[in-house]
Design an enzyme around this catalytic site. Structure first.
Site, PDB file in Angstrom:
ATOM      1  N   THR A  57       1.530   6.162  -9.547  1.00 19.72           N
ATOM      2  CA  THR A  57       0.440   5.455  -9.481  1.00 19.72           C
ATOM      3  C   THR A  57      -0.904   6.099  -9.605  1.00 19.72           C
ATOM      4  OG1 THR A  57       0.599   5.314  -7.031  1.00 19.72           O
ATOM      5  CG2 THR A  57       1.414   3.368  -8.171  1.00 19.72           C
TER       6      THR A  57
ATOM      7  N   PHE B 132      -3.806  -3.682  -6.853  1.00 17.24           N
ATOM      8  CA  PHE B 132      -2.838  -3.246  -5.745  1.00 17.24           C
ATOM      9  C   PHE B 132      -2.088  -4.543  -5.223  1.00 17.24           C
ATOM     10  CE2 PHE B 132      -6.603  -0.189  -5.995  1.00 17.24           C
ATOM     11  CZ  PHE B 132      -5.837   0.974  -5.752  1.00 17.24           C
TER      12      PHE B 132
ATOM     13  N   CYS C 227      -0.515  -3.320  -1.381  1.00 18.00           N
ATOM     14  CA  CYS C 227      -0.654  -1.936  -1.427  1.00 18.00           C
ATOM     15  C   CYS C 227      -0.926  -1.179   0.174  1.00 18.00           C
ATOM     16  CB  CYS C 227      -0.973  -1.265  -2.428  1.00 18.00           C
ATOM     17  SG  CYS C 227      -0.791   0.574  -2.365  1.00 18.00           S
TER      18      CYS C 227
HETATM   19  C1  HEM Z   1      -3.808   4.003  -7.710  1.00 13.75           C
HETATM   20  C2  HEM Z   1      -2.964   4.028  -6.847  1.00 13.75           C
HETATM   21  C3  HEM Z   1      -2.121   2.640  -6.582  1.00 13.75           C
HETATM   22  C4  HEM Z   1      -1.845   1.586  -6.973  1.00 13.75           C
HETATM   23  C5  HEM Z   1      -2.428   0.994  -8.303  1.00 13.75           C
HETATM   24  C6  HEM Z   1      -0.753   0.965  -6.342  1.00 13.75           C
HETATM   25  C7  HEM Z   1      -0.383  -0.436  -6.445  1.00 13.75           C
HETATM   26  C8  HEM Z   1       0.711  -0.952  -5.629  1.00 13.75           C
HETATM   27  C9  HEM Z   1       1.105  -2.286  -5.945  1.00 13.75           C
HETATM   28  C10 HEM Z   1       0.607  -3.191  -7.051  1.00 13.75           C
HETATM   29  C11 HEM Z   1       1.915  -2.624  -4.969  1.00 13.75           C
HETATM   30  C12 HEM Z   1       2.565  -4.040  -4.793  1.00 13.75           C
HETATM   31  C13 HEM Z   1       2.000  -4.955  -3.983  1.00 13.75           C
HETATM   32  C14 HEM Z   1       2.123  -6.381  -3.780  1.00 13.75           C
HETATM   33  O1  HEM Z   1       3.196  -6.731  -4.155  1.00 13.75           O
HETATM   34  O2  HEM Z   1       1.411  -7.226  -3.359  1.00 13.75           O
HETATM   35  C15 HEM Z   1       1.933  -1.507  -4.083  1.00 13.75           C
HETATM   36  C16 HEM Z   1       2.787  -1.341  -2.941  1.00 13.75           C
HETATM   37  C17 HEM Z   1       3.056  -0.383  -2.041  1.00 13.75           C
HETATM   38  N1  HEM Z   1       2.191   0.919  -2.278  1.00 13.75           N
HETATM   39 FE1  HEM Z   1       0.793   1.200  -3.717  1.00 13.75          FE
HETATM   40  N2  HEM Z   1      -0.304   1.846  -5.136  1.00 13.75           N
HETATM   41  C18 HEM Z   1      -1.233   2.836  -5.320  1.00 13.75           C
HETATM   42  C19 HEM Z   1      -1.067   3.871  -4.404  1.00 13.75           C
HETATM   43  C20 HEM Z   1      -0.456   4.097  -3.350  1.00 13.75           C
HETATM   44  C21 HEM Z   1      -0.286   5.306  -2.478  1.00 13.75           C
HETATM   45  C22 HEM Z   1      -1.302   6.310  -2.636  1.00 13.75           C
HETATM   46  C23 HEM Z   1       0.780   4.907  -1.508  1.00 13.75           C
HETATM   47  C24 HEM Z   1       1.260   5.704  -0.300  1.00 13.75           C
HETATM   48  C25 HEM Z   1       0.652   6.763   0.055  1.00 13.75           C
HETATM   49  C26 HEM Z   1       1.373   3.773  -1.797  1.00 13.75           C
HETATM   50  C27 HEM Z   1       2.148   2.919  -1.090  1.00 13.75           C
HETATM   51  C28 HEM Z   1       2.444   1.711  -1.414  1.00 13.75           C
HETATM   52  C29 HEM Z   1       3.681   0.962  -0.577  1.00 13.75           C
HETATM   53  C30 HEM Z   1       4.505   1.829   0.504  1.00 13.75           C
HETATM   54  C31 HEM Z   1       3.991  -0.158  -1.022  1.00 13.75           C
HETATM   55  C32 HEM Z   1       4.938  -1.290  -0.824  1.00 13.75           C
HETATM   56  C33 HEM Z   1       4.168  -2.218   0.339  1.00 13.75           C
HETATM   57  C34 HEM Z   1       4.985  -3.196   0.991  1.00 13.75           C
HETATM   58  O3  HEM Z   1       5.726  -3.809   0.350  1.00 13.75           O
HETATM   59  O4  HEM Z   1       4.688  -3.715   2.137  1.00 13.75           O
HETATM   60  N3  HEM Z   1       0.842   3.182  -2.852  1.00 13.75           N
HETATM   61  N4  HEM Z   1       1.139  -0.679  -4.625  1.00 13.75           N
END
Ligand code: HEM
Length: 281
Positions: A85, A211, A218
């Site tokens: 990401t 996000f 996220c």
């Molecule tokens: C530009 C950076 C990032 C973008 C665009 C992004 C985007 C997303 C999106 C769209 C989701 C799904 C959320 C939903 O369904 O409502 C997500 C979930 C998640 N992201 Fe990110 N993310 C980024 C960076 C990160 C980073 C740096 C981490 C960890 C260090 C991370 C860990 C996670 C985790 C663990 C989930 C699952 C959360 C859950 O299901 O409760 N993400 N992210």
């Protein structure tokens, strides 16, 4: 048919997985009470100071901690969630800045004014570079790395003349939402000013969702924004990035959005006496 023999993509994936497991399980053992307690060589933070240590210390209401397998799964999820990401957001950001020199100029002017040549602190990155934040927001509008997401309807509803019953799987797409011309006029254009505070306040809930949203938003949102801004600031203050002449972006879609085949960029260094001029690489 899925080929699983030696040398197949499947076998390579399994070997890579074993190598990652070895690193992560090794770290878990090191940090458990009675383990070596010292992180191995590299930039790994000291034990006690990071998310793995916090997960190791977490207990449920019965006093039980996570199993090694659960810890490994959590760490793997964070590593993968945070890697593609942020790295693809950086690639798209460099791509758009290369095509929009007036935006790059404003980013550099802000850096010069706020940082004056020093490295940014976490506080600078979080609150001190507002124009860079708009640029990251606009990059994530055009190229949301996680461009679709699963949900389930909890009650029946109607959308655009379609009746959606309760309990069905729904896929939403931020790629589509972020390009709706009635929400984001001239949607293909890179215009960071769309996210100025006043304009942002006018956006309907759910219109801008790089996000995700709701309970599963996220977990790494702030950290991801910080990483992108930290790397962008460091790269842009030292290097001038130019796209290969004639390059046409093709967006790869899996597992996350990224420039297909990587982004071919020519790197030059800024000269001290001729700021922002290029030295051919
Ligand atoms: C530009 C950076 C990032 C973008 C665009 C992004 C985007 C997303 C999106 C769209 C989701 C799904 C959320 C939903 O369904 O409502 C997500 C979930 C998640 N992201 Fe990110 N993310 C980024 C960076 C990160 C980073 C740096 C981490 C960890 C260090 C991370 C860990 C996670 C985790 C663990 C989930 C699952 C959360 C859950 O299901 O409760 N993400 N992210």
């Amino acid at each position: 048919m899925l080929l699983r023999g030696p040398g197949s993509p499947w076998a390579r994936m399994q070997a890579n997985r074993r190598a990652l497991d070895e690193i992560i399980l090794g770290q878990i053992e090191e940090r458990r009470p009675g383990g070596a307690g010292v992180a191995p060589a590299g930039n790994t933070p000291a034990a006690g100071d990071d998310i793995l240590s916090m997960l190791l210390e977490a207990r449920d209401e019965d006093g039980e901690g996570f199993t090694a397998r659960e810890l490994r799964d959590q760490m793997m999820h964070l590593l993968f969630g945070g890697h593609d990401t942020t790295s693809s957001t950086l690639s798209f950001l460099i791509y758009e800045l290369s095509r929009n020199p007036h935006v790059l100029e404003r980013v550099l002017e802000e850096q010069d004014r706020v940082l004056g040549g020093r490295a940014p602190t976490a506080e600078d990155l979080l609150n001190g570079l507002p124009y860079l934040s708009l640029v990251v927001d606009e990059t994530l509008r055009l190229y949301p790395p996680v461009w679709f997401g699963p949900r389930m309807s909890v009650k029946p509803f109607e959308f655009e003349g379609h009746r959606v019953p309760a309990g069905v799987h729904i896929i939403h797409s931020s790629w589509v939402t972020h390009r709706l011309p009635d929400v984001f006029p001239n949607p293909e254009a890179f215009i960071p000013e769309r996210f100025e505070p006043e304009a942002r306040r006018r956006l309907a809930p759910g219109a801008y969702i790089p996000f995700g949203g709701g309970q599963r938003i996220c977990i790494g949102k702030r950290f991801g924004q910080l990483v992108v801004k930290a790397v962008a600031t460091t790269v842009l203050r030292s290097f001038r990035c130019e796209l290969r002449p004639g390059y046409e972006l093709k967006v790869g879609k899996l597992p996350t959005l990224s420039p297909e085949g990587g982004l071919p960029v020519r790197i030059g260094v800024w000269q001290a006496d001729r700021p922002r001029a290029t030295v051919p690489s």
